[in-house]
Design a protein around this motif. Structure first.
Motif, mmCIF file in Angstrom:
data_model
loop_
_atom_site.group_PDB
_atom_site.id
_atom_site.type_symbol
_atom_site.label_atom_id
_atom_site.label_comp_id
_atom_site.label_asym_id
_atom_site.label_seq_id
_atom_site.Cartn_x
_atom_site.Cartn_y
_atom_site.Cartn_z
ATOM 1 N N ARG A 75 -2.078 -7.410 1.029
ATOM 2 C CA ARG A 75 -0.834 -7.120 1.499
ATOM 3 C C ARG A 75 0.224 -6.546 0.318
ATOM 4 O O ARG A 75 -0.199 -6.801 -0.739
ATOM 5 C CB ARG A 75 -0.153 -8.688 1.698
ATOM 6 N N HIS A 97 -2.320 -2.699 5.578
ATOM 7 C CA HIS A 97 -2.790 -3.331 4.263
ATOM 8 C C HIS A 97 -3.274 -4.858 4.341
ATOM 9 O O HIS A 97 -4.034 -5.181 3.737
ATOM 10 C CB HIS A 97 -1.670 -3.197 3.308
ATOM 11 N N GLU A 98 -2.695 -5.421 5.356
ATOM 12 C CA GLU A 98 -2.899 -6.981 5.607
ATOM 13 C C GLU A 98 -4.511 -6.874 6.265
ATOM 14 O O GLU A 98 -5.173 -7.471 5.674
ATOM 15 C CB GLU A 98 -1.983 -7.585 6.682
ATOM 16 N N ARG A 99 -4.898 -5.886 7.103
ATOM 17 C CA ARG A 99 -6.163 -5.862 7.585
ATOM 18 C C ARG A 99 -7.170 -5.486 6.730
ATOM 19 O O ARG A 99 -8.131 -5.907 6.775
ATOM 20 C CB ARG A 99 -6.226 -4.785 8.810
ATOM 21 N N GLN A 139 2.284 -2.280 6.566
ATOM 22 C CA GLN A 139 1.894 -3.780 6.107
ATOM 23 C C GLN A 139 0.670 -4.073 7.018
ATOM 24 O O GLN A 139 -0.091 -4.608 6.432
ATOM 25 C CB GLN A 139 2.946 -4.574 6.103
ATOM 26 N N ARG A 140 0.707 -3.887 8.113
ATOM 27 C CA ARG A 140 -0.426 -4.237 9.187
ATOM 28 C C ARG A 140 -1.615 -3.835 8.577
ATOM 29 O O ARG A 140 -2.760 -4.595 8.402
ATOM 30 C CB ARG A 140 -0.083 -3.875 10.482
#
Lengths: 82, 82
Positions: B71, B65-67, B62-63
């Motif tokens: 998300r 994908h978020e960066r 997830q981190r």
């Protein structure tokens, strides 16, 4: 021929053997529908199974899964891939 | 390291270029989290994208994908595969 990703829910606790047997059951009948199941991944905790196939249609994918005893809950054509 | 399948919804109309760019954005930052995004498949009609990765945890997936700006809606560990 196109690629499809189908999803099965409610498979909580599925084992490696059960996944293997289910995949073999698909392979045993897939040729009748010109389908090929390439890969499958399972999350025993949430009970989700993903199957990647090459097939002439979503209906053909479902017919193979039905004959193999495990109808899919969702079938998505995935024409885009990286 | 484990395998994960994550799912993005709401991507209706996604193009091959957009999928490629999103994947490249993941690849550009994944090493910081010891994640590797192996494959991704998209269904532009339902707006669903599936990503297969190898990662130390779902949080690490997830981190990344978020960066990368997208998300995931679901992330499943998939310890079983055929």
């Amino acid at each position: 021929m196109a690629q499809f990703m189908d999803v099965h829910h409610g498979m909580r606790g599925i084992t490696a053997d059960q996944l293997h047997q289910a995949h073999e059951a698909d392979l045993a009948v897939e040729k009748d529908e010109s389908v090929h199941f390439e890969r499958a991944w399972a999350d025993p905790e949430s009970g989700t199974v993903y199957c990647l196939s090459e097939a002439p249609s979503a209906d053909a994918v479902q017919r193979v899964h039905e004959r193999a005893g495990h109808r899919a809950d969702e079938i998505h054509a995935v024409p885009l891939a990286v």
